[in-house]
Design an enzyme around this catalytic site. Sequence first.
Site, PDB file in Angstrom:
ATOM      1  N   ARG A  94      20.028 -46.896  62.748  1.00  0.00           N
ATOM      2  CA  ARG A  94      21.198 -46.401  62.035  1.00  0.00           C
ATOM      3  C   ARG A  94      21.789 -45.210  62.775  1.00  0.00           C
ATOM      4  O   ARG A  94      21.057 -44.305  63.216  1.00  0.00           O
ATOM      5  CB  ARG A  94      20.820 -45.955  60.605  1.00  0.00           C
ATOM      6  CG  ARG A  94      20.584 -47.125  59.676  1.00  0.00           C
ATOM      7  CD  ARG A  94      21.899 -47.728  59.176  1.00  0.00           C
ATOM      8  NE  ARG A  94      21.704 -49.041  58.587  1.00  0.00           N
ATOM      9  CZ  ARG A  94      22.168 -50.167  59.101  1.00  0.00           C
ATOM     10  NH1 ARG A  94      22.836 -50.158  60.230  1.00  0.00           N
ATOM     11  NH2 ARG A  94      21.967 -51.316  58.488  1.00  0.00           N
ATOM     12  N   GLU A 146      31.678 -45.846  63.108  1.00  0.00           N
ATOM     13  CA  GLU A 146      31.984 -47.041  63.907  1.00  0.00           C
ATOM     14  C   GLU A 146      33.300 -47.652  63.458  1.00  0.00           C
ATOM     15  O   GLU A 146      33.598 -47.646  62.257  1.00  0.00           O
ATOM     16  CB  GLU A 146      30.845 -48.070  63.764  1.00  0.00           C
ATOM     17  CG  GLU A 146      29.509 -47.564  64.281  1.00  0.00           C
ATOM     18  CD  GLU A 146      28.360 -48.553  64.054  1.00  0.00           C
ATOM     19  OE1 GLU A 146      28.632 -49.662  63.537  1.00  0.00           O
ATOM     20  OE2 GLU A 146      27.213 -48.227  64.382  1.00  0.00           O
ATOM     21  N   HIS A 148      26.884 -52.076  68.308  1.00  0.00           N
ATOM     22  CA  HIS A 148      26.169 -52.502  67.093  1.00  0.00           C
ATOM     23  C   HIS A 148      25.887 -54.010  67.133  1.00  0.00           C
ATOM     24  O   HIS A 148      26.301 -54.763  66.249  1.00  0.00           O
ATOM     25  CB  HIS A 148      26.966 -52.144  65.840  1.00  0.00           C
ATOM     26  CG  HIS A 148      26.102 -52.018  64.617  1.00  0.00           C
ATOM     27  ND1 HIS A 148      26.366 -51.147  63.598  1.00  0.00           N
ATOM     28  CD2 HIS A 148      24.953 -52.659  64.243  1.00  0.00           C
ATOM     29  CE1 HIS A 148      25.452 -51.255  62.653  1.00  0.00           C
ATOM     30  NE2 HIS A 148      24.572 -52.162  63.031  1.00  0.00           N
TER      31      HIS A 148
END
Length: 526
Positions: free
Chosen positions: A229, A258, A277
Amino acid sequence: MKVLIADGVSQMAVDILKDDFECVIKDKLPAEELLQIIPEFDALIVRSASKVTAEVIDAATNLKIIGRAGVGVDNIDVPAATARGIIVINSPGGNTNAATEHTCAMMLAMARNIPIANETLQKGEWNRKQYTGVELKDKTLGVIGMGRIGSGVAKRALAFEMKVIGYDPYINEERAKDMGVEVGTFEDVIAKSDFITVHMPLTDSTRGMINKDVMYKMKKGVRLINCARGGIIVEEDLRDAVLDGQVAGAAVDVFTSEPIPADHPLLGVKNIFVTPHLGASTVEAQVGVAVDVAQGIKAALNGDPVMTAVNMAPVSKSVMQVIAPYFDLAERLGCAARALVEGGIKKLDVTYNGEIADVSTRMITTAVLKGILSAELDDVVNFVNAPGLAKQRNIKVSEVKNKNTERFANTVTVTVTAGKNQTVSIQGTLFGDKARIVQINDNRVDVAPRRCLLLCPHNNRPGVIGQVGSIMGAAGVNISGMQVSTTSKEDVNLMILTLDSEVPADVLKLITSMEEIYDAKMIMFK
């Protein structure tokens, strides 16, 4: 019922839901539109893009469940959902393998400088000496967070002949040792590791846990990986530590915000390798998480329990198979107990006898609370909000477990204390998959807890039961079952009538006015 799919998911998930529910797909749904349309829906599926804020939850007047097609739920206000009794589920196992493999790929790519070597070779440069790497063999990998993914990374690291030291506040030390992983404190992992990978959820306690001070307690030349995370590692501190040479390299897949801007502190820094990601971005994982969540939503909307709810105690599949058959029984026992006492309930004791005492029974106890609270509240009461509602009402809840049994293989006994220390105890069991009430206080009975029950302690003399039956017949209330049990009081029996409809107030008053009837309690099962 209507299901809103706010972020794109696998068609397989849609196929699971569409036969039973109306599915509306709105990929990349703007926040304003989500807020506007959410009152229409009973269920919501999101990935990481949509933000399910407290404002959205307040507007979701029909929402019963939120499904996160993935692991992290930091884009969902879970406390707000819990307060509203909305179940929040995720897919803790659907992308485990994908995230595990991506972590290992990032560690290998960083160790061998693969991204920059590829980039420069594509430009026509041949820099063998400049991109000399390091081997994983005989290095120490520190794993912070030994859950599914952390354990998976540890297992694969051992195959590379690395030494693995793991830290997790909730680690099962015996299991870790069986895996060949040394268990250490956070300080041990920081001080001893050549590579460190984090696999913790983002919480108030883990946010910024790898910061400048921590990095400078690590070995000089340590390499860091974060595929968990964004926000666990302080990004500005990581950049400075790499530029300073304290950290030899970093591989990062997740970020505080993000998508990241062009001037993000980790971009353009030598020896920091980044991906957008991609941890769960495999074909198999995207199908897996979507299917998991779709199955959970289908179960929840059909009134069945779900195993992956994040705002209630997690239950393994094997335990769920044992306890799920008891949910309906437990809820009906709670409903019956509530009907048999007057005043506010002060205390609930649930006693489990038999083999069922060997497993976690928290959800069964929650089902009892559902039955108690649903009988007195207009609000929706479910497995999510029942414990909180009980706490608000100062109901003390306790469990007692005893493997010893008398008459049945397994029993659940619900004892409530209410008003001025008025206590009632009601016991149930399962005959196959059929729920039965087998004891009320000290009276042995055998009653199916369905429809309506009327309990009448009465004087044991001829004609009383017939007179009650006549009153019911005259009022048009059908008696579908009847049982009489002796009590501990001489000449007092307990008559239990199973009825097809509720007894009107005037009829109930007429029955209680009979000299031979000492009391009459109606139990209405929802």
